[in-house]
Write a protein that holds these residues in place. Structure first.
Motif, PDB file in Angstrom:
ATOM      1  N   ASP A 128      -5.501   8.522   7.617  1.00 19.50           N
ATOM      2  CA  ASP A 128      -5.130   7.316   8.365  1.00 19.50           C
ATOM      3  C   ASP A 128      -3.733   6.898   7.905  1.00 19.50           C
ATOM      4  O   ASP A 128      -3.134   7.527   7.036  1.00 19.50           O
ATOM      5  CB  ASP A 128      -6.182   6.209   8.207  1.00 19.50           C
ATOM      6  CG  ASP A 128      -6.371   5.735   6.769  1.00 19.50           C
ATOM      7  OD1 ASP A 128      -5.374   5.675   6.021  1.00 19.50           O
ATOM      8  OD2 ASP A 128      -7.507   5.426   6.399  1.00 19.50           O
ATOM      9  N   GLU A 129      -3.216   5.834   8.468  1.00 20.26           N
ATOM     10  CA  GLU A 129      -1.818   5.457   8.224  1.00 20.26           C
ATOM     11  C   GLU A 129      -1.581   4.760   6.890  1.00 20.26           C
ATOM     12  O   GLU A 129      -0.432   4.539   6.499  1.00 20.26           O
ATOM     13  CB  GLU A 129      -1.307   4.563   9.357  1.00 20.26           C
ATOM     14  CG  GLU A 129      -2.017   3.225   9.430  1.00 20.26           C
ATOM     15  CD  GLU A 129      -1.561   2.388  10.606  1.00 20.26           C
ATOM     16  OE1 GLU A 129      -1.574   1.155  10.479  1.00 20.26           O
ATOM     17  OE2 GLU A 129      -1.207   2.952  11.645  1.00 20.26           O
ATOM     18  N   ARG A 130      -2.637   4.410   6.184  1.00 21.93           N
ATOM     19  CA  ARG A 130      -2.459   3.714   4.909  1.00 21.93           C
ATOM     20  C   ARG A 130      -2.024   4.715   3.839  1.00 21.93           C
ATOM     21  O   ARG A 130      -2.503   5.840   3.801  1.00 21.93           O
ATOM     22  CB  ARG A 130      -3.746   3.010   4.518  1.00 21.93           C
ATOM     23  CG  ARG A 130      -4.121   1.938   5.553  1.00 21.93           C
ATOM     24  CD  ARG A 130      -5.457   1.321   5.305  1.00 21.93           C
ATOM     25  NE  ARG A 130      -6.521   2.292   5.580  1.00 21.93           N
ATOM     26  CZ  ARG A 130      -7.808   2.015   5.504  1.00 21.93           C
ATOM     27  NH1 ARG A 130      -8.206   0.812   5.140  1.00 21.93           N
ATOM     28  NH2 ARG A 130      -8.707   2.924   5.776  1.00 21.93           N
ATOM     29  N   GLY A 131      -1.142   4.316   2.989  1.00 24.07           N
ATOM     30  CA  GLY A 131      -0.610   5.192   1.948  1.00 24.07           C
ATOM     31  C   GLY A 131       0.753   5.727   2.344  1.00 24.07           C
ATOM     32  O   GLY A 131       1.154   5.662   3.502  1.00 24.07           O
ATOM     33  N   THR A 132       1.446   6.303   1.386  1.00 30.14           N
ATOM     34  CA  THR A 132       2.781   6.834   1.662  1.00 30.14           C
ATOM     35  C   THR A 132       2.679   8.180   2.383  1.00 30.14           C
ATOM     36  O   THR A 132       1.634   8.843   2.342  1.00 30.14           O
ATOM     37  CB  THR A 132       3.582   7.030   0.357  1.00 30.14           C
ATOM     38  OG1 THR A 132       2.951   8.069  -0.403  1.00 30.14           O
ATOM     39  CG2 THR A 132       3.658   5.744  -0.451  1.00 30.14           C
ATOM     40  N   THR A 133       3.759   8.579   2.992  1.00 33.53           N
ATOM     41  CA  THR A 133       3.787   9.860   3.708  1.00 33.53           C
ATOM     42  C   THR A 133       3.484  11.018   2.769  1.00 33.53           C
ATOM     43  O   THR A 133       2.680  11.899   3.091  1.00 33.53           O
ATOM     44  CB  THR A 133       5.170  10.061   4.384  1.00 33.53           C
ATOM     45  OG1 THR A 133       5.380   8.980   5.293  1.00 33.53           O
ATOM     46  CG2 THR A 133       5.244  11.369   5.123  1.00 33.53           C
TER      47      THR A 133
END
Length: 192
Positions: A128-133
């Motif tokens: 999912d979009e949470r956290g760094t790339t």
């Protein structure tokens, strides 16, 4: 398929016409040499025509049954492939561990892979979009590798299974909701 249906209709009309012709023909004075044992009043020619019509009808019914069976088998193959490709392995937040449900699904996928031994697949790890790339790319790789290792443990050749991580780059649902996050945390299969 339309052509086959047309052929079925034409055969049915021909058989019906032949039976009508035989049934409606004028009765002839029976010659003792042409009577079929004198039991039914049916001449040898009438009997032969009736038997041929019955044989043709039986063969047509067998052909139709075989075609239906083949169509059902083809539908099952398509459904199994669709299930293989469209049922993703889901993960908990910040985890690359397989749930019991994920293991059950992977056993089904292993069965399909064993039945389709020429197929090679790419296992994509997603987050999912949470956290760094960078973190999500690493987590996606761990997820894909976990799935690959489980399939290898089930007897699938490692050479048939590639892995790649897309991190958060390819969400199934871009909405910032828990439901979207849940389906985006996945391992997805693509046939190469």
């Amino acid at each position: 398929m339309k052509r086959q249906l047309l052929m079925h209709v034409v055969m049915a009309v021909l058989v019906a016409g032949l039976l009508t012709m035989v049934a409606c023909s004028k009765p002839k004075v029976a010659d003792p040499g042409t009577m079929n044992q004198g039991q039914t009043g049916e001449t040898d020619a009438q009997r032969a025509a009736r038997l041929e019509a019955e044989r043709a009808a039986r063969l047509e019914a067998e052909r139709i049954n075989a075609q239906q069976l083949e169509d059902q088998q083809q539908a099952q193959i398509i459904e199994a492939k669709s299930r293989f490709l469209n049922h993703n392995i889901l993960f908990d937040f910040d985890s690359a561990e397989l749930s019991d449900q994920a293991k059950d699904l992977l056993r089904e996928k292993a069965y399909w892979l064993q039945a389709n031994s020429s197929v090679t697949v790419m296992i994509e790890g997603h987050c999912d979009e949470r956290g760094t790339t960078v973190y999500n790319l690493a987590l996606g790789e761990r997820r894909a590798t976990t799935v690959r290792n489980y399939l290898v443990d089930l007897g699938i050749s490692a050479q048939r299974l590639g892995t790649v991580s897309y991190g958060e780059e390819k969400p199934l649902d871009p909405a910032p909701t828990e439901a979207a996050y849940r389906i985006n945390r996945r391992a997805q299969f693509v046939i190469r």
